[in-house]
Design a protein around this motif. Structure first.
Motif, PDB file in Angstrom:
ATOM      1  N   THR A  92       0.857  -1.167   0.000  1.00  0.00           N
ATOM      2  CA  THR A  92       0.000   0.000   0.000  1.00  0.00           C
ATOM      3  C   THR A  92       0.898   1.223   0.000  1.00  0.00           C
ATOM      4  OG1 THR A  92      -1.668  -1.164   1.310  1.00  0.00           O
ATOM      5  CG2 THR A  92      -1.793   1.235   1.282  1.00  0.00           C
ATOM      6  N   ILE A  93       0.581   2.198  -0.848  1.00  0.00           N
ATOM      7  CA  ILE A  93       1.285   3.484  -0.823  1.00  0.00           C
ATOM      8  C   ILE A  93       0.272   4.531  -0.397  1.00  0.00           C
ATOM      9  CG2 ILE A  93       2.445   5.252  -2.176  1.00  0.00           C
ATOM     10  CD1 ILE A  93       3.773   3.136  -3.805  1.00  0.00           C
ATOM     11  N   ILE A  94       0.624   5.248   0.664  1.00  0.00           N
ATOM     12  CA  ILE A  94      -0.282   6.223   1.243  1.00  0.00           C
ATOM     13  C   ILE A  94       0.317   7.620   1.123  1.00  0.00           C
ATOM     14  CG2 ILE A  94      -1.527   6.907   3.344  1.00  0.00           C
ATOM     15  CD1 ILE A  94      -0.254   3.593   3.698  1.00  0.00           C
ATOM     16  N   PRO A  95      -0.266   8.493   0.321  1.00  0.00           N
ATOM     17  CA  PRO A  95       0.201   9.874   0.268  1.00  0.00           C
ATOM     18  C   PRO A  95      -0.204  10.601   1.559  1.00  0.00           C
ATOM     19  CG  PRO A  95      -1.133   9.331  -1.657  1.00  0.00           C
ATOM     20  CD  PRO A  95      -1.291   8.223  -0.674  1.00  0.00           C
ATOM     21  N   THR A  96       0.716  11.335   2.122  1.00  0.00           N
ATOM     22  CA  THR A  96       0.451  12.112   3.332  1.00  0.00           C
ATOM     23  C   THR A  96       0.843  13.553   3.070  1.00  0.00           C
ATOM     24  OG1 THR A  96       2.657  11.789   4.253  1.00  0.00           O
ATOM     25  CG2 THR A  96       1.017  10.110   4.774  1.00  0.00           C
ATOM     26  N   HIS A  97       0.507  14.408   3.980  1.00  0.00           N
ATOM     27  CA  HIS A  97       0.879  15.814   3.808  1.00  0.00           C
ATOM     28  C   HIS A  97       2.360  16.018   4.103  1.00  0.00           C
ATOM     29  CE1 HIS A  97       0.649  20.104   3.650  1.00  0.00           C
ATOM     30  NE2 HIS A  97       1.054  20.202   4.900  1.00  0.00           N
ATOM     31  N   GLU A  98       2.825  15.532   5.241  1.00  0.00           N
ATOM     32  CA  GLU A  98       4.239  15.653   5.575  1.00  0.00           C
ATOM     33  C   GLU A  98       4.630  14.531   6.521  1.00  0.00           C
ATOM     34  OE1 GLU A  98       5.274  18.758   8.764  1.00  0.00           O
ATOM     35  OE2 GLU A  98       3.422  19.555   7.891  1.00  0.00           O
ATOM     36  N   LEU A  99       5.926  14.262   6.578  1.00  0.00           N
ATOM     37  CA  LEU A  99       6.474  13.229   7.445  1.00  0.00           C
ATOM     38  C   LEU A  99       7.498  13.852   8.393  1.00  0.00           C
ATOM     39  CD1 LEU A  99       6.865  10.541   4.670  1.00  0.00           C
ATOM     40  CD2 LEU A  99       5.301  10.394   6.619  1.00  0.00           C
ATOM     41  N   HIS A 100       7.834  13.116   9.433  1.00  0.00           N
ATOM     42  CA  HIS A 100       8.755  13.600  10.463  1.00  0.00           C
ATOM     43  C   HIS A 100      10.104  14.014   9.866  1.00  0.00           C
ATOM     44  CE1 HIS A 100       9.447  14.278  14.616  1.00  0.00           C
ATOM     45  NE2 HIS A 100      10.324  13.314  14.801  1.00  0.00           N
TER      46      HIS A 100
END
Length: 124
Positions: free
Chosen positions: A102-110
């Motif tokens: 699964t590839i999940i687009p997010t707004h930002e990562l740590h």
């Protein structure tokens, strides 16, 4: 249930374990593209994907598994536009092995990272 610890597995920075084993299944926490020796984060998504996958592989090996034993991968990316480049590096890393993914687009990562990779694998 057993927490997997090894000197080659970087200690977690929060209240979590890098890897937990239960009934021969390994559950790896999400791995960021941070070089465990230098703490550097590469700039490009290709380099970040490579480093994150190498971090996953280090934990798998120390836990008694390998990339060929991965059942499922969950990949978090900071933009859907990165999908194709991530897929290119991912397919080189896994070669003919094709875990569920699964590839999940997010707004930002740590830490401003572009990618984080989490896997579930079988122990040998």
């Amino acid at each position: 249930m057993q927490i997997v610890n090894h000197p080659n597995i970087p200690a977690s920075n929060g209240h979590y374990s890098q890897c937990v084993e239960h009934n021969g299944i390994l559950y790896l926490s999400g791995q960021l593209p941070i070089n465990p020796l230098t703490r550097d984060i590469p700039e490009t998504i290709e380099e970040q994907t490579d480093v994150a996958l190498k971090n996953v592989e280090t934990i798998l090996i120390e836990a008694g598994s390998s990339r060929k034993m991965v059942l499922q991968a969950r990949i978090y990316i900071s933009s859907i536009k990165l999908w194709a480049k991530v897929n290119d590096i991912y397919s080189i890393f896994f070669e003919h092995h094709k875990p569920a993914r699964t590839i999940i687009p997010t707004h930002e990562l740590h830490f401003g990272c572009l990618i984080e990779i989490e896997v579930t694998a079988i122990k040998y």
